[in-house]
Scaffold this motif. Structure first.
Motif, short mmCIF file in Angstrom:
data_model
loop_
_atom_site.label_atom_id
_atom_site.label_comp_id
_atom_site.label_asym_id
_atom_site.label_seq_id
_atom_site.Cartn_x
_atom_site.Cartn_y
_atom_site.Cartn_z
N THR A 97 92.37 1.99 48.16
CA THR A 97 93.37 2.52 47.14
C THR A 97 93.79 1.31 46.50
OG1 THR A 97 93.67 4.49 48.43
CG2 THR A 97 95.12 3.93 46.55
N VAL A 98 93.66 1.40 45.12
CA VAL A 98 94.45 0.19 44.45
C VAL A 98 95.79 1.01 43.89
CG1 VAL A 98 94.55 -1.26 42.38
CG2 VAL A 98 92.53 -1.16 43.66
N LEU A 151 96.15 -3.72 46.98
CA LEU A 151 94.87 -2.82 47.57
C LEU A 151 94.99 -2.69 49.04
CD1 LEU A 151 91.88 -2.15 47.68
CD2 LEU A 151 91.17 -4.46 48.32
N ASP A 152 94.79 -1.28 49.28
CA ASP A 152 95.00 -0.51 50.78
C ASP A 152 93.82 -0.02 51.25
OD1 ASP A 152 95.39 1.72 52.53
OD2 ASP A 152 97.42 0.76 52.44
N ILE A 153 93.23 -0.69 52.36
CA ILE A 153 91.95 -0.05 52.94
C ILE A 153 92.27 0.18 54.22
CG2 ILE A 153 89.60 -1.17 53.39
CD1 ILE A 153 89.78 -3.00 51.49
N ARG A 154 91.69 1.33 54.48
CA ARG A 154 91.78 2.16 55.83
C ARG A 154 90.59 2.74 56.55
NH1 ARG A 154 97.85 4.79 55.66
NH2 ARG A 154 98.70 3.41 53.92
N ASP A 155 90.35 2.50 57.70
CA ASP A 155 89.18 2.92 58.60
C ASP A 155 89.44 2.74 60.02
OD1 ASP A 155 86.77 3.80 59.23
OD2 ASP A 155 85.54 2.41 58.05
N LEU A 156 89.11 3.85 60.82
CA LEU A 156 88.98 3.86 61.97
C LEU A 156 88.08 2.77 62.99
CD1 LEU A 156 90.44 5.17 64.60
CD2 LEU A 156 88.42 6.87 64.73
N ARG A 196 96.34 -4.51 54.06
CA ARG A 196 96.77 -4.31 52.79
C ARG A 196 96.83 -5.65 52.09
NH1 ARG A 196 101.80 -0.73 53.00
NH2 ARG A 196 100.26 0.77 53.39
N PHE A 197 96.50 -5.68 50.66
CA PHE A 197 96.60 -7.06 50.02
C PHE A 197 97.38 -6.94 48.70
CE2 PHE A 197 92.40 -7.00 52.02
CZ PHE A 197 92.10 -8.26 52.78
N TYR A 198 97.98 -8.19 48.48
CA TYR A 198 98.43 -8.22 47.01
C TYR A 198 97.41 -9.08 46.42
CZ TYR A 198 101.12 -10.47 43.41
OH TYR A 198 101.59 -11.19 42.22
N ALA A 226 92.30 -10.33 31.70
CA ALA A 226 92.76 -10.20 33.08
C ALA A 226 92.36 -8.62 33.45
CB ALA A 226 94.23 -10.40 33.37
N LEU A 227 92.74 -7.62 32.44
CA LEU A 227 92.58 -6.41 32.89
C LEU A 227 91.22 -5.94 32.86
CD1 LEU A 227 94.28 -3.81 33.26
CD2 LEU A 227 94.33 -3.33 30.92
N LEU A 228 90.32 -6.43 31.77
CA LEU A 228 88.87 -6.05 32.25
C LEU A 228 88.27 -6.42 33.46
CD1 LEU A 228 87.61 -6.66 28.54
CD2 LEU A 228 87.73 -4.37 29.69
N GLY A 229 88.84 -7.58 33.95
CA GLY A 229 88.62 -8.17 35.09
C GLY A 229 88.95 -7.21 36.42
N ALA A 230 90.08 -6.74 36.13
CA ALA A 230 90.63 -5.56 37.16
C ALA A 230 89.94 -4.54 37.31
CB ALA A 230 92.10 -5.39 36.70
N SER A 231 89.45 -4.28 36.08
CA SER A 231 88.50 -2.96 35.69
C SER A 231 87.32 -3.11 36.67
CB SER A 231 88.25 -2.52 34.33
OG SER A 231 87.48 -1.28 34.21
N ASP A 232 86.62 -4.00 36.39
CA ASP A 232 85.39 -4.35 37.07
C ASP A 232 85.74 -4.25 38.65
OD1 ASP A 232 84.18 -4.74 34.79
OD2 ASP A 232 84.17 -6.96 34.66
N LEU A 233 86.72 -4.89 39.02
CA LEU A 233 86.96 -5.19 40.65
C LEU A 233 87.41 -3.59 40.99
CD1 LEU A 233 86.88 -6.91 42.49
CD2 LEU A 233 89.35 -7.54 42.49
N ILE A 234 88.06 -2.85 40.37
CA ILE A 234 88.62 -1.47 40.90
C ILE A 234 87.26 -0.65 40.98
CG2 ILE A 234 90.04 0.40 40.23
CD1 ILE A 234 91.91 -1.66 39.11
#
Length: 416
Positions: A267-268, A289-294, A220-222, A243-251
């Motif tokens: 998941t954001v 940002l939450d990333i999960r995988d086995l 998990r990231f902030y 900044a929001l357009l940058g977030a949109s690109d990244l998401i």
């Protein structure tokens, strides 16, 4: 499986689920936080049911409630069955609870049929798995696994009440005796947990029960994206540092990476936009940002790709993008031998063997630090969980309980 004189009682499981659902601080859904009036009421019900099933009952220093069904050899390692009694805010009726009640039902069925196994069985209702109140998960199972610490006792809730203070408030005289709750690998035979799937796979496959191959690790990231605020009517779009357009690109890229690397999920889940006015260009976006995988390697490569893309987005839009890792949980693999026993039980009960990876965390993750673990998933309607509409049919409750019962019997007759 030998036909029982007295079978699993799925109606009883359902009735008890409804009774525990009434132990709630809210009228919408179920809200039962640890070390509260509601949790004590739930524990009293569970204690009564455990005693009726022939178990001796005790509560440890973290308020885990433990029922023991003695074996022919009281010194033999314990087969532990468990799940949690706490809930999220306005939760459903079955998350965690179904595993505890089903464990009791399995022992009740053993008692009703006069069956005593060689190994003792302990059914555990863990005090806190969700982490809602103190923002730290698996408190109860960590205590039993020996990974709970004195520092954990000082964690505080939103009212500034520490875990130690909350425990004293419900009658635990010495919370610092938590070490006495821990068990050793030599003391435990294995840990089994039955839980609702909290996902749509079993419903899609039209199967009531599935096997968990493992529980995904989570990172998990902030993050914060720093741009330049400005007047929405006067700054040309082409030269903005939005900044929001940058977030949109990244998401969008995060979604792309997740799809490319399935079954990895990303998941954001939280996004804050500042200054948050309709006529001002967003100058700051923060989020999670939450990333999960086995698969650890696949998850690492996905994270690396996202961080690389963030640098590209920052450069292209004149932004600063910073990521801070705030949580890392390793994946847990269920024991192959235990999984094989569950597979055999499902097949003998005329089910199809469906193997699943759990993206959600469970007490089995903490218990894996002290013993071999395995999990059984039960189908839930629409894959919905952490919601008042969470639902499991009585028939599926019975199917899950019969698989758990068969697994316990088979484990008692096999050598590990």
């Amino acid at each position: 499986m030998v036909k029982l004189q007295k079978d699993i009682d799925a109606i009883r499981i359902n009735t008890r689920t409804e009774e525990l659902a009434a132990c709630s601080s809210t009228s919408v859904g179920v809200t039962r936080l640890p070390f509260t009036v509601e949790s004590l009421k739930a524990e009293r019900l569970v204690e009564d049911w455990m005693k009726a099933a022939g178990m001796t009952v005790r509560k440890d220093a973290l308020s885990n409630i433990i029922g023991r069904y003695e074996g022919k050899d009281p010194t033999a390692p314990v087969l532990m069955i468990g799940s949690h009694l706490d809930s999220v805010i306005e939760a459903g009726k079955y998350d965690g609870i179904l595993g505890v009640i089903t464990g009791i039902e399995v022992v009740q069925t053993l008692k009703d049929n006069g069956i005593i196994l060689n190994n003792p069985i302990e059914v555990v209702g863990f005090c806190d798995e969700e982490g809602v109140r103190f923002h730290s998960t698996f408190l109860g199972s960590k205590a039993i696994a020996g990974t709970f610490t004195a520092e954990d006792l000082e964690r505080a809730d939103g009212q500034g009440i520490t875990i130690a203070e909350a425990l004293k408030g419900i009658g635990i005289a010495d919370p610092y005796a938590y070490r006495e709750a821990s068990r050793t690998p030599e003391e435990l035979f294995a840990y089994l947990e039955l839980h609702i799937e909290q996902g749509p796979v079993l419903e899609k496959e039209n199967e009531p029960v599935g096997i968990v191959s493992g529980i995904a690790g989570a990172t998990r990231f902030y993050f914060e994206i720093i741009g330049k605020p400005g007047h929405a009517g006067t700054v040309p779009v082409a030269i903005r540092q939005d900044a929001l357009l940058g977030a949109s690109d990244l998401i969008s890229y995060i979604e792309h990476i997740a799809i490319k690397n399935q079954p990895l999920v990303a998941t954001v889940g939280k996004l804050n936009v500042s200054p948050g006015a309709s006529n001002v260009i967003p100058g700051l976006v923060t989020g999670t940002l939450d990333i999960r995988d086995l698969n650890v390697d696949r998850k690492k490569k996905a994270i690396d790709a996202i961080l690389t893309e963030s640098e590209r987005v920052a450069k292209a839009r004149g932004l600063q993008i910073r990521f801070e890792q705030v949580m890392e949980a390793d994946p847990v693999y269920c024991d192959d031998r235990l999984v094989a026993v569950i597979e055999e039980s499902i097949s003998e009960l005329d089910g199809s063997v469906i193997s699943l990876v759990s993206g959600a965390g469970h007490d089995a993750m903490a218990m894996a630090d002290v013993t071999n673990v395995a999990m059984i998933f039960v189908r839930c309607k629409d894959g919905l969980s952490h919601h008042p509409d969470e639902y499991v049919t009585v028939e599926d409750m019975g199917a899950g309980a019969r698989v758990l019962y068969s697994t316990v019997i088979k484990m008692a007759t096999k050598q590990y």
